[in-house]
Design a protein around this motif. Structure first.
Motif, PDB file in Angstrom:
ATOM      1  N   MET A 220      78.140  -1.996  10.455  1.00 17.75           N
ATOM      2  CA  MET A 220      78.642  -2.361  11.738  1.00 17.75           C
ATOM      3  C   MET A 220      79.600  -3.511  11.808  1.00 17.75           C
ATOM      4  SD  MET A 220      74.498  -3.429  12.883  1.00 17.75           S
ATOM      5  CE  MET A 220      73.162  -2.232  13.035  1.00 17.75           C
ATOM      6  N   SER A 221      79.792  -4.338  10.428  1.00 17.33           N
ATOM      7  CA  SER A 221      80.699  -5.406  10.531  1.00 17.33           C
ATOM      8  C   SER A 221      82.223  -4.703   9.805  1.00 17.33           C
ATOM      9  CB  SER A 221      80.398  -6.541   9.658  1.00 17.33           C
ATOM     10  OG  SER A 221      81.332  -7.631   9.739  1.00 17.33           O
ATOM     11  N   LEU A 222      81.901  -4.075   8.815  1.00 24.45           N
ATOM     12  CA  LEU A 222      83.429  -3.353   8.555  1.00 24.45           C
ATOM     13  C   LEU A 222      83.962  -2.347   9.378  1.00 24.45           C
ATOM     14  CD1 LEU A 222      82.861  -3.600   4.500  1.00 24.45           C
ATOM     15  CD2 LEU A 222      83.794  -5.216   6.151  1.00 24.45           C
ATOM     16  N   LEU A 223      83.000  -1.347   9.303  1.00 18.91           N
ATOM     17  CA  LEU A 223      83.371   0.023  10.181  1.00 18.91           C
ATOM     18  C   LEU A 223      83.302  -0.351  11.536  1.00 18.91           C
ATOM     19  CD1 LEU A 223      81.570   2.661   8.111  1.00 18.91           C
ATOM     20  CD2 LEU A 223      84.305   2.487   8.589  1.00 18.91           C
TER      21      LEU A 223
ATOM     22  N   ALA B  31      89.327   0.209   2.902  1.00 16.34           N
ATOM     23  CA  ALA B  31      89.584   1.395   3.963  1.00 16.34           C
ATOM     24  C   ALA B  31      88.371   1.253   4.990  1.00 16.34           C
ATOM     25  CB  ALA B  31      89.508   2.696   3.359  1.00 16.34           C
ATOM     26  N   CYS B  32      87.284   0.998   4.698  1.00 18.17           N
ATOM     27  CA  CYS B  32      86.275   0.899   5.966  1.00 18.17           C
ATOM     28  C   CYS B  32      86.768  -0.345   6.843  1.00 18.17           C
ATOM     29  CB  CYS B  32      84.995   0.526   5.228  1.00 18.17           C
ATOM     30  SG  CYS B  32      84.033   1.810   4.251  1.00 18.17           S
ATOM     31  N   ALA B  33      87.207  -1.428   6.291  1.00 18.04           N
ATOM     32  CA  ALA B  33      87.739  -2.533   6.917  1.00 18.04           C
ATOM     33  C   ALA B  33      88.888  -2.226   7.800  1.00 18.04           C
ATOM     34  CB  ALA B  33      87.734  -3.773   6.235  1.00 18.04           C
ATOM     35  N   ILE B  34      89.729  -1.598   7.406  1.00 16.57           N
ATOM     36  CA  ILE B  34      90.916  -1.216   7.964  1.00 16.57           C
ATOM     37  C   ILE B  34      90.521  -0.102   9.075  1.00 16.57           C
ATOM     38  CG2 ILE B  34      93.044   0.441   7.824  1.00 16.57           C
ATOM     39  CD1 ILE B  34      93.361  -0.646   5.105  1.00 16.57           C
TER      40      ILE B  34
ATOM     41  N   ASN C 183      91.455  -0.852  13.161  1.00 17.07           N
ATOM     42  CA  ASN C 183      92.144   0.159  13.754  1.00 17.07           C
ATOM     43  C   ASN C 183      92.130   1.397  13.518  1.00 17.07           C
ATOM     44  OD1 ASN C 183      94.285   1.405  14.826  1.00 17.07           O
ATOM     45  ND2 ASN C 183      96.016   0.552  13.847  1.00 17.07           N
ATOM     46  N   ALA C 184      91.167   2.169  14.152  1.00 14.76           N
ATOM     47  CA  ALA C 184      90.836   3.521  13.868  1.00 14.76           C
ATOM     48  C   ALA C 184      91.782   4.763  13.775  1.00 14.76           C
ATOM     49  CB  ALA C 184      89.808   4.028  14.917  1.00 14.76           C
ATOM     50  N   GLU C 185      92.931   4.315  14.399  1.00  9.06           N
ATOM     51  CA  GLU C 185      94.196   5.170  14.562  1.00  9.06           C
ATOM     52  C   GLU C 185      95.097   4.992  13.272  1.00  9.06           C
ATOM     53  OE1 GLU C 185      94.112   7.428  16.604  1.00  9.06           O
ATOM     54  OE2 GLU C 185      92.363   6.560  17.454  1.00  9.06           O
ATOM     55  N   PHE C 186      94.980   3.988  12.281  1.00  5.50           N
ATOM     56  CA  PHE C 186      95.830   3.470  11.340  1.00  5.50           C
ATOM     57  C   PHE C 186      96.111   4.846  10.405  1.00  5.50           C
ATOM     58  CE2 PHE C 186      96.768   2.071   7.106  1.00  5.50           C
ATOM     59  CZ  PHE C 186      97.738   1.201   7.393  1.00  5.50           C
ATOM     60  N   PHE C 187      94.923   5.225   9.650  1.00  2.47           N
ATOM     61  CA  PHE C 187      95.264   6.481   8.743  1.00  2.47           C
ATOM     62  C   PHE C 187      95.752   7.692   9.557  1.00  2.47           C
ATOM     63  CE2 PHE C 187      92.048   3.876   6.479  1.00  2.47           C
ATOM     64  CZ  PHE C 187      92.747   3.530   5.216  1.00  2.47           C
ATOM     65  N   ARG C 188      94.962   7.956  10.591  1.00  2.56           N
ATOM     66  CA  ARG C 188      95.337   9.128  11.697  1.00  2.56           C
ATOM     67  C   ARG C 188      97.014   9.282  11.798  1.00  2.56           C
ATOM     68  NH1 ARG C 188      91.925   9.456  16.603  1.00  2.56           N
ATOM     69  NH2 ARG C 188      90.350   9.475  15.007  1.00  2.56           N
ATOM     70  N   ASN C 189      97.666   7.920  11.969  1.00  2.43           N
ATOM     71  CA  ASN C 189      98.936   7.736  12.189  1.00  2.43           C
ATOM     72  C   ASN C 189      99.796   8.258  11.025  1.00  2.43           C
ATOM     73  OD1 ASN C 189      98.649   7.039  14.737  1.00  2.43           O
ATOM     74  ND2 ASN C 189      98.914   4.911  13.969  1.00  2.43           N
ATOM     75  N   TYR C 190      98.883   8.307   9.718  1.00  2.00           N
ATOM     76  CA  TYR C 190      99.825   8.774   8.557  1.00  2.00           C
ATOM     77  C   TYR C 190      99.160  10.410   8.064  1.00  2.00           C
ATOM     78  CZ  TYR C 190     101.539   4.138   7.992  1.00  2.00           C
ATOM     79  OH  TYR C 190     102.240   2.829   8.181  1.00  2.00           O
TER      80      TYR C 190
ATOM     81  N   GLY D 139      80.897   5.286   4.449  1.00  2.00           N
ATOM     82  CA  GLY D 139      80.437   4.029   4.564  1.00  2.00           C
ATOM     83  C   GLY D 139      79.340   3.966   5.305  1.00  2.00           C
ATOM     84  N   VAL D 140      78.858   4.798   6.305  1.00  2.00           N
ATOM     85  CA  VAL D 140      77.698   4.790   6.821  1.00  2.00           C
ATOM     86  C   VAL D 140      76.546   5.422   6.205  1.00  2.00           C
ATOM     87  CG1 VAL D 140      76.438   6.010   8.812  1.00  2.00           C
ATOM     88  CG2 VAL D 140      78.613   5.300   9.180  1.00  2.00           C
ATOM     89  N   MET D 141      76.893   6.310   5.207  1.00  2.00           N
ATOM     90  CA  MET D 141      75.834   6.785   4.149  1.00  2.00           C
ATOM     91  C   MET D 141      75.332   5.410   3.229  1.00  2.00           C
ATOM     92  SD  MET D 141      76.956  10.517   2.986  1.00  2.00           S
ATOM     93  CE  MET D 141      75.722  10.341   1.854  1.00  2.00           C
ATOM     94  N   LEU D 142      76.525   4.693   2.772  1.00  2.00           N
ATOM     95  CA  LEU D 142      76.118   3.638   1.938  1.00  2.00           C
ATOM     96  C   LEU D 142      75.157   2.579   2.554  1.00  2.00           C
ATOM     97  CD1 LEU D 142      79.450   3.010   0.074  1.00  2.00           C
ATOM     98  CD2 LEU D 142      77.116   3.831  -0.990  1.00  2.00           C
ATOM     99  N   GLY D 143      75.683   2.229   4.017  1.00  2.00           N
ATOM    100  CA  GLY D 143      75.050   1.327   4.800  1.00  2.00           C
ATOM    101  C   GLY D 143      73.550   1.644   5.216  1.00  2.00           C
ATOM    102  N   ASN D 144      73.274   2.923   5.282  1.00  2.00           N
ATOM    103  CA  ASN D 144      72.152   3.496   5.526  1.00  2.00           C
ATOM    104  C   ASN D 144      71.097   3.617   4.459  1.00  2.00           C
ATOM    105  OD1 ASN D 144      71.407   4.828   8.893  1.00  2.00           O
ATOM    106  ND2 ASN D 144      73.641   4.203   8.263  1.00  2.00           N
TER     107      ASN D 144
END
Length: 297
Positions: free
Chosen positions: A26-29, A162-165, A169-176, A187-192
């Motif tokens: 919730m907080s990082l992602l 990477a989760c915090a990024i 900005n969800a588009e950050f990695f997509r731009n690269y 990330g969601v699997m770890l949190g759950n």
């Protein structure tokens, strides 16, 4: 006074995995990960079923197997919601609601009903000698210390950054040309998974697991995270202090209200009002908005 402090420590240990897991998703992602309630219940069920199935095994081994089973159960819920969201390309909120429906049926099938009692079985959380009124405290403290050490290690990895990024900005990695699916799903699997562990610890401590024990846990997570961020307003982007202090503050507040004669059946309403007030005050004071941050944590 001492007993109140011990109760706060025990409750913090029980729910720290849940809040820490919500901190990741919730907080990082910054995802509205409502499926964390399903993970909490499914982890509790698998952990309890493990206790029943391995009741003749050494008690230390039983505890390890139950914790692993609960982590796997929570991770499966996270895998389901994140795959539905990322592969199906639908909003994560909707994916979480769908996952909740799916696992409501799975939970009842695995549990073979809506309730399972652990009364009469050995309690692995009482493995080490402890205080008479708090026989589980030492074992819970050890689990919490291991959890905090693991979290500190994880928060220094590239995956956590990477989760915090992605959350900012969800588009950050997509731009690269880099897919964000792996980051979000893991990330969601770890949190759950951590939510599942917390569900088992709660069920074991109370000697039962019930199909509705996840009710209100998302609000608990949001309240604890907001309290944590309010206590350390200038915290680093990624820090164990937010979930740790937030969980402690949550139960300190709960005990203060209880000592003041407040009826805790209305505590959910208090949580909701606290969330509302903190979000309005803090975000207005900092000139921020909730745009792109659907839960405000």
């Amino acid at each position: 006074m001492i007993n109140t402090i011990l109760i706060i420590l025990e409750q913090t240990a029980l729910f720290l995995p849940l809040v820490l897991g919500s901190y990741i998703s919730m907080s990082l992602l910054k995802l509205p990960d409502l499926s964390i309630e399903s993970a909490y219940v499914f982890g509790a069920i698998l952990g309890a079923q493990t206790i029943v199935g391995f009741k003749m095994a050494p008690i230390g081994l039983t505890l390890i197997l139950a914790c692993v089973a609960s982590l796997v159960g929570g991770a499966l819920v996270g895998l389901t919601s994140s795959v539905i969201s990322r592969v199906g390309q639908i909003p994560h909120l909707l994916a979480s609601i769908i996952t909740f429906g799916i696992f409501h049926g799975i939970n009842q099938f695995v549990l073979q009903g809506s309730y399972l009692s652990l009364t009469g079985l050995r309690n692995p959380l009482e493995l080490l000698p402890s205080l008479a009124q708090h026989p589980e405290l030492i074992m819970l403290a050890i689990i919490s210390l291991l959890l905090v050490a693991s979290a500190l290690t994880f928060f220094y990895t590239q995956l956590s950054y990477a989760c915090a990024i992605v959350g900012n900005n969800a588009e950050f990695f997509r731009n690269y040309g880099i897919s964000t699916n792996f980051i979000v799903i893991v990330g969601v699997m770890l949190g759950n998974a951590l939510a599942g562990l917390s569900g088992y610890l709660f069920a074991q401590s109370n000697n039962f697991v019930e199909i509705t024990i996840g009710y209100g846990k998302v609000l608990l997570c949001i309240t604890a995270l907001i309290l944590g961020k309010a206590l350390i307003a200038r915290a680093k982007p990624i820090t164990i202090a937010v979930p740790l202090l937030g969980t402690s503050a949550y139960f300190v507040l709960q005990q203060l209200l209880l000592k003041g004669g407040f009826n805790l059946k209305y505590f959910t309403a208090v949580q909701a009002l606290l969330v509302l007030i903190f979000i309005i005050v803090l975000y207005r004071a900092q000139g921020r908005s909730l745009r792109g941050d659907q839960l405000g944590v």
